[in-house]
Design a protein around this motif. Structure first.
Motif, PDB file in Angstrom:
ATOM      1  N   ARG A  95      -4.117   8.221  -4.823  1.00  0.00           N
ATOM      2  CA  ARG A  95      -5.218   8.038  -5.778  1.00  0.00           C
ATOM      3  C   ARG A  95      -5.496   6.547  -6.007  1.00  0.00           C
ATOM      4  O   ARG A  95      -6.652   6.111  -6.036  1.00  0.00           O
ATOM      5  CB  ARG A  95      -4.877   8.741  -7.084  1.00  0.00           C
ATOM      6  CG  ARG A  95      -5.957   8.675  -8.118  1.00  0.00           C
ATOM      7  CD  ARG A  95      -5.543   9.410  -9.372  1.00  0.00           C
ATOM      8  NE  ARG A  95      -6.561   9.269 -10.375  1.00  0.00           N
ATOM      9  CZ  ARG A  95      -6.918  10.215 -11.188  1.00  0.00           C
ATOM     10  NH1 ARG A  95      -6.333  11.393 -11.141  1.00  0.00           N
ATOM     11  NH2 ARG A  95      -7.846  10.002 -12.083  1.00  0.00           N
ATOM     12  N   SER A  96      -4.444   5.776  -6.158  1.00  0.00           N
ATOM     13  CA  SER A  96      -4.608   4.339  -6.367  1.00  0.00           C
ATOM     14  C   SER A  96      -5.182   3.660  -5.124  1.00  0.00           C
ATOM     15  O   SER A  96      -6.013   2.760  -5.228  1.00  0.00           O
ATOM     16  CB  SER A  96      -3.272   3.691  -6.723  1.00  0.00           C
ATOM     17  OG  SER A  96      -2.826   4.140  -7.981  1.00  0.00           O
ATOM     18  N   ARG A  97      -4.744   4.086  -3.949  1.00  0.00           N
ATOM     19  CA  ARG A  97      -5.294   3.511  -2.708  1.00  0.00           C
ATOM     20  C   ARG A  97      -6.776   3.831  -2.591  1.00  0.00           C
ATOM     21  O   ARG A  97      -7.569   2.975  -2.186  1.00  0.00           O
ATOM     22  CB  ARG A  97      -4.524   4.023  -1.488  1.00  0.00           C
ATOM     23  CG  ARG A  97      -3.164   3.388  -1.310  1.00  0.00           C
ATOM     24  CD  ARG A  97      -2.553   3.682   0.047  1.00  0.00           C
ATOM     25  NE  ARG A  97      -2.370   5.089   0.307  1.00  0.00           N
ATOM     26  CZ  ARG A  97      -1.286   5.801   0.012  1.00  0.00           C
ATOM     27  NH1 ARG A  97      -0.253   5.210  -0.562  1.00  0.00           N
ATOM     28  NH2 ARG A  97      -1.214   7.079   0.297  1.00  0.00           N
ATOM     29  N   ASN A  98      -7.175   5.053  -2.947  1.00  0.00           N
ATOM     30  CA  ASN A  98      -8.597   5.413  -2.907  1.00  0.00           C
ATOM     31  C   ASN A  98      -9.403   4.580  -3.901  1.00  0.00           C
ATOM     32  O   ASN A  98     -10.515   4.148  -3.598  1.00  0.00           O
ATOM     33  CB  ASN A  98      -8.788   6.910  -3.176  1.00  0.00           C
ATOM     34  CG  ASN A  98      -8.396   7.753  -1.990  1.00  0.00           C
ATOM     35  OD1 ASN A  98      -8.477   7.322  -0.851  1.00  0.00           O
ATOM     36  ND2 ASN A  98      -7.954   8.973  -2.254  1.00  0.00           N
ATOM     37  N   ALA A  99      -8.850   4.375  -5.096  1.00  0.00           N
ATOM     38  CA  ALA A  99      -9.536   3.548  -6.099  1.00  0.00           C
ATOM     39  C   ALA A  99      -9.683   2.115  -5.588  1.00  0.00           C
ATOM     40  O   ALA A  99     -10.740   1.490  -5.763  1.00  0.00           O
ATOM     41  CB  ALA A  99      -8.774   3.575  -7.421  1.00  0.00           C
ATOM     42  N   LEU A 100      -8.638   1.597  -4.937  1.00  0.00           N
ATOM     43  CA  LEU A 100      -8.705   0.259  -4.368  1.00  0.00           C
ATOM     44  C   LEU A 100      -9.792   0.181  -3.307  1.00  0.00           C
ATOM     45  O   LEU A 100     -10.590  -0.757  -3.285  1.00  0.00           O
ATOM     46  CB  LEU A 100      -7.352  -0.131  -3.761  1.00  0.00           C
ATOM     47  CG  LEU A 100      -7.302  -1.466  -3.017  1.00  0.00           C
ATOM     48  CD1 LEU A 100      -7.620  -2.637  -3.948  1.00  0.00           C
ATOM     49  CD2 LEU A 100      -5.936  -1.645  -2.367  1.00  0.00           C
ATOM     50  N   GLN A 128       3.599   1.665  -1.505  1.00  0.00           N
ATOM     51  CA  GLN A 128       4.107   1.851  -2.872  1.00  0.00           C
ATOM     52  C   GLN A 128       3.067   2.467  -3.801  1.00  0.00           C
ATOM     53  O   GLN A 128       3.409   2.990  -4.848  1.00  0.00           O
ATOM     54  CB  GLN A 128       4.568   0.516  -3.458  1.00  0.00           C
ATOM     55  CG  GLN A 128       5.848  -0.002  -2.885  1.00  0.00           C
ATOM     56  CD  GLN A 128       7.011   0.909  -3.213  1.00  0.00           C
ATOM     57  OE1 GLN A 128       7.578   1.527  -2.325  1.00  0.00           O
ATOM     58  NE2 GLN A 128       7.363   1.015  -4.469  1.00  0.00           N
ATOM     59  N   MET A 129       1.814   2.402  -3.404  1.00  0.00           N
ATOM     60  CA  MET A 129       0.727   2.926  -4.240  1.00  0.00           C
ATOM     61  C   MET A 129       0.536   4.418  -3.981  1.00  0.00           C
ATOM     62  O   MET A 129       0.749   4.891  -2.872  1.00  0.00           O
ATOM     63  CB  MET A 129      -0.580   2.178  -3.937  1.00  0.00           C
ATOM     64  CG  MET A 129      -0.544   0.702  -4.265  1.00  0.00           C
ATOM     65  SD  MET A 129      -2.012  -0.197  -3.669  1.00  0.00           S
ATOM     66  CE  MET A 129      -3.284   0.528  -4.697  1.00  0.00           C
ATOM     67  N   SER A 130       0.083   5.108  -5.008  1.00  0.00           N
ATOM     68  CA  SER A 130      -0.243   6.523  -4.832  1.00  0.00           C
ATOM     69  C   SER A 130      -1.535   6.637  -4.029  1.00  0.00           C
ATOM     70  O   SER A 130      -2.311   5.678  -3.931  1.00  0.00           O
ATOM     71  CB  SER A 130      -0.428   7.189  -6.197  1.00  0.00           C
ATOM     72  OG  SER A 130      -1.596   6.683  -6.831  1.00  0.00           O
ATOM     73  N   LEU A 139       0.827  -1.215   0.000  1.00  0.00           N
ATOM     74  CA  LEU A 139       0.000   0.000   0.000  1.00  0.00           C
ATOM     75  C   LEU A 139       0.855   1.257   0.000  1.00  0.00           C
ATOM     76  O   LEU A 139       0.486   2.260  -0.629  1.00  0.00           O
ATOM     77  CB  LEU A 139      -0.954  -0.010   1.197  1.00  0.00           C
ATOM     78  CG  LEU A 139      -2.073  -1.049   1.119  1.00  0.00           C
ATOM     79  CD1 LEU A 139      -2.800  -1.143   2.454  1.00  0.00           C
ATOM     80  CD2 LEU A 139      -3.028  -0.736  -0.017  1.00  0.00           C
TER      81      LEU A 139
END
Length: 132
Positions: free
Chosen positions: A105-110, A101-103, A99
């Protein structure tokens, strides 16, 4: 991938099916062989041999049921409980690293995707413990 990596870091080494069995027994705290077989999608004879290996490793104990002495219940040994705790800590750390490593934005999308998945599963009648 994270599950396997976490399992690889925890000792003693157990197979994926043995790890699943330990997790199920831990979740129930006490379960009979038929119940464990059902949860693993296995037949009782295969599950019994799997439990033999876990018992020999000192991770699982078999006891007579307090309700029906003919029934055997499976429980984690103290070493089994510590093993499952170490695995969960390792898995949590491995997930946190991914997590990180993720941006954002990507964490929110996940998170949105997981919420949608959970809602769909609830509509289909899956229990929370089935999703764990």
């Amino acid at each position: 991938m994270v599950w396997a990596r976490s399992a690889e870091r925890v000792r003693p080494k157990v197979s994926a099916s043995q790890l699943r069995a330990l997790i199920v027994v831990d979740r129930h705290s006490s379960i009979n062989l038929a119940g464990l077989s059902d949860e693993l999608g296995s037949i009782p004879s295969v599950t019994s041999r799997l439990c033999d290996r876990l018992q020999a490793a000192g991770l699982l104990v078999r006891r007579s049921s307090a309700i029906d002495r003919r029934e055997i219940v499976l429980q984690l040994s103290p070493d089994g409980r510590r093993f499952v705790q170490r695995f969960r800590r390792a898995r949590k750390a491995d997930l946190a690293a991914v997590l990180q490593q993720m941006s954002a934005r990507s964490r929110n999308a996940l998170l949105m995707g997981l919420n949608a998945f959970y809602s769909a599963a609830m509509e289909l009648g899956h229990a929370d413990e089935e999703l764990a």
